[in-house]
Scaffold this motif. Sequence first.
Motif, short mmCIF file in Angstrom:
data_model
loop_
_atom_site.label_atom_id
_atom_site.label_comp_id
_atom_site.label_asym_id
_atom_site.label_seq_id
_atom_site.Cartn_x
_atom_site.Cartn_y
_atom_site.Cartn_z
N LEU A 123 42.87 38.00 51.46
CA LEU A 123 44.20 37.62 51.34
C LEU A 123 44.61 37.30 52.72
O LEU A 123 45.59 36.46 52.99
CB LEU A 123 44.69 39.24 51.36
CG LEU A 123 44.55 39.82 49.93
CD1 LEU A 123 44.96 41.24 50.10
CD2 LEU A 123 45.83 38.97 48.89
N TRP A 124 43.91 37.47 53.95
CA TRP A 124 44.16 36.67 55.25
C TRP A 124 44.14 35.33 55.15
O TRP A 124 44.93 34.69 55.64
CB TRP A 124 43.47 37.43 56.26
CG TRP A 124 43.66 36.89 57.51
CD1 TRP A 124 44.53 37.06 58.36
CD2 TRP A 124 42.73 35.80 58.34
NE1 TRP A 124 44.66 36.41 59.60
CE2 TRP A 124 43.61 35.51 59.42
CE3 TRP A 124 41.75 35.08 57.93
CZ2 TRP A 124 42.91 34.49 60.36
CZ3 TRP A 124 41.41 34.08 58.72
CH2 TRP A 124 42.03 33.88 59.73
N ILE A 125 42.86 35.02 54.33
CA ILE A 125 42.59 33.39 54.37
C ILE A 125 43.75 32.78 53.62
O ILE A 125 44.18 31.70 53.89
CB ILE A 125 41.24 33.13 53.81
CG1 ILE A 125 40.31 33.67 54.69
CG2 ILE A 125 41.15 31.74 53.40
CD1 ILE A 125 38.81 33.67 53.81
N ALA A 126 44.04 33.34 52.39
CA ALA A 126 45.24 32.90 51.59
C ALA A 126 46.41 32.89 52.27
O ALA A 126 47.29 31.75 52.05
CB ALA A 126 45.16 33.73 50.05
N ASP A 127 46.83 33.92 53.01
CA ASP A 127 48.05 34.05 53.60
C ASP A 127 48.28 33.02 55.07
O ASP A 127 49.37 32.53 55.08
CB ASP A 127 48.00 35.41 54.22
CG ASP A 127 49.70 35.78 54.57
OD1 ASP A 127 50.50 35.39 54.07
OD2 ASP A 127 49.61 36.14 55.89
N LEU A 148 54.89 41.63 52.94
CA LEU A 148 53.75 42.37 53.42
C LEU A 148 53.44 43.72 52.46
O LEU A 148 52.19 43.96 52.10
CB LEU A 148 54.13 42.99 54.56
CG LEU A 148 52.93 44.01 55.32
CD1 LEU A 148 51.63 43.07 55.47
CD2 LEU A 148 53.62 44.59 56.85
N TRP A 149 54.51 44.22 51.84
CA TRP A 149 54.07 45.47 51.06
C TRP A 149 53.55 44.83 49.68
O TRP A 149 52.53 45.64 49.41
CB TRP A 149 55.26 46.12 50.48
CG TRP A 149 56.29 45.63 49.56
CD1 TRP A 149 57.43 44.74 50.06
CD2 TRP A 149 56.34 45.41 48.22
NE1 TRP A 149 58.06 44.22 48.77
CE2 TRP A 149 57.39 44.93 47.81
CE3 TRP A 149 55.57 46.00 47.31
CZ2 TRP A 149 57.75 44.49 46.43
CZ3 TRP A 149 55.71 45.89 46.02
CH2 TRP A 149 56.79 45.37 45.67
N VAL A 150 53.67 43.79 49.12
CA VAL A 150 52.83 43.15 47.89
C VAL A 150 51.66 42.91 48.50
O VAL A 150 50.65 43.19 47.79
CB VAL A 150 53.80 41.79 47.47
CG1 VAL A 150 52.85 41.36 46.52
CG2 VAL A 150 55.10 42.38 47.11
N LEU A 151 51.44 42.24 49.63
CA LEU A 151 49.84 42.16 50.10
C LEU A 151 49.11 43.48 50.26
O LEU A 151 47.87 43.50 49.96
CB LEU A 151 49.91 41.52 51.64
CG LEU A 151 50.56 40.18 51.59
CD1 LEU A 151 50.42 39.39 52.89
CD2 LEU A 151 49.95 39.00 50.57
N VAL A 152 49.64 44.49 50.62
CA VAL A 152 49.12 45.83 50.85
C VAL A 152 48.74 46.15 49.42
O VAL A 152 47.56 46.65 49.09
CB VAL A 152 49.83 46.73 51.48
CG1 VAL A 152 49.32 48.20 51.48
CG2 VAL A 152 50.16 46.47 52.81
#
Length: 356
Positions: A123-127, A148-152
């Motif tokens: 997720l960090w790479i994609a973000d 952010l909440w969707v990423l969580v």
Amino acid sequence: MLLLVFGGGTLVLSSLLPFVVKPLLMRLGIMDVPSERSSHDRPILRGLGLAVLIAMMLSLVAVFLFALSVAPGADASKYLLAIGVGTIAAGLLGLGEDLWGLSVPVRSALLLIIAGVSSAAMLWIADQSEEAASSRWVLGLNVAALPLWVLVVLCIYGVLFISSYINVANFMDGLNGISGFHGVIAGLTFSLAGGLTGAVWLAVSGLILATGFAGFLPWNLTKPGAFLGDVGSYLLGGAIAILSFAAFVDGLPFLATIGPMVIYFGDVGVTLVKRVRAGHKWDEPHKEHVYQRIQQLGYSHVWASGVAALCTLLTSLLGLASIYADIFGSLALLVGGLTVLIFYLALPRILPAREL
């Protein structure tokens, strides 16, 4: 050229390393003794997945170093690093289970850690990516545009998805050929998906997965035979789930990333529900999976494993087609995939019994 070098190299390593690994396993006495869950009737050497782990590890390290030298800051090297670390960690966890046996709490905690770190890294790479593939596909995910909440939520989903599929692959490793076929089909599916979408890292890592397990198949299918062991089944489940989640967050449609996993998830899910409803403990050894019931009708290991592989191939192809489908086309493909799953689940009732 990349596919030829790294795919071919992995195949050669996976085919030859058992000559080195097998004597070591025999000295350690790592044998699979028949139990309530077994579909074989004599002790057989297990743990040969260690050869596949070493082959894939060497190839993943090599392709990462190559990508790093060519384009140090590109997404490809980041994805390859995260995929390599997560996949190797899953295999090493299985190796620990083979060698020493781990308690359920320890094994579960380590599984969640591997899945959590892998999910967060993807997720960090994609973000952070400036070259996301999601903008090119109608139903692709654009992680960089999500709050952010969707990423969580996606990270939690990734943890459950990856950790559960490692267990699923372990549950389904019960017949000669079934895991090897699964690794080849899943790996080729991800490799083709990467080729179709321009994700070179996915194409190469998928082919490394496919050729790694292709090299194991001759050792598994010829006498005296040998099993992957937990090191191999954990490696298989971890590699497939991590590649699937990485492709999903990079923007591929969900159906394209889940296609190779539909039959395995369906078999394990339906079997566990049936056992719980019948009052059995879900984690007790048993031989009630669909592929095991097919084999119990009198069909050979390769035949039963081949049926599961064929159904997996069909769902994989339907998933790949979703790359170029709109919402209505994707719904039709989803129905097609579920139809294949229902057909597979019904096979023990449809197929005629053979004389043993």
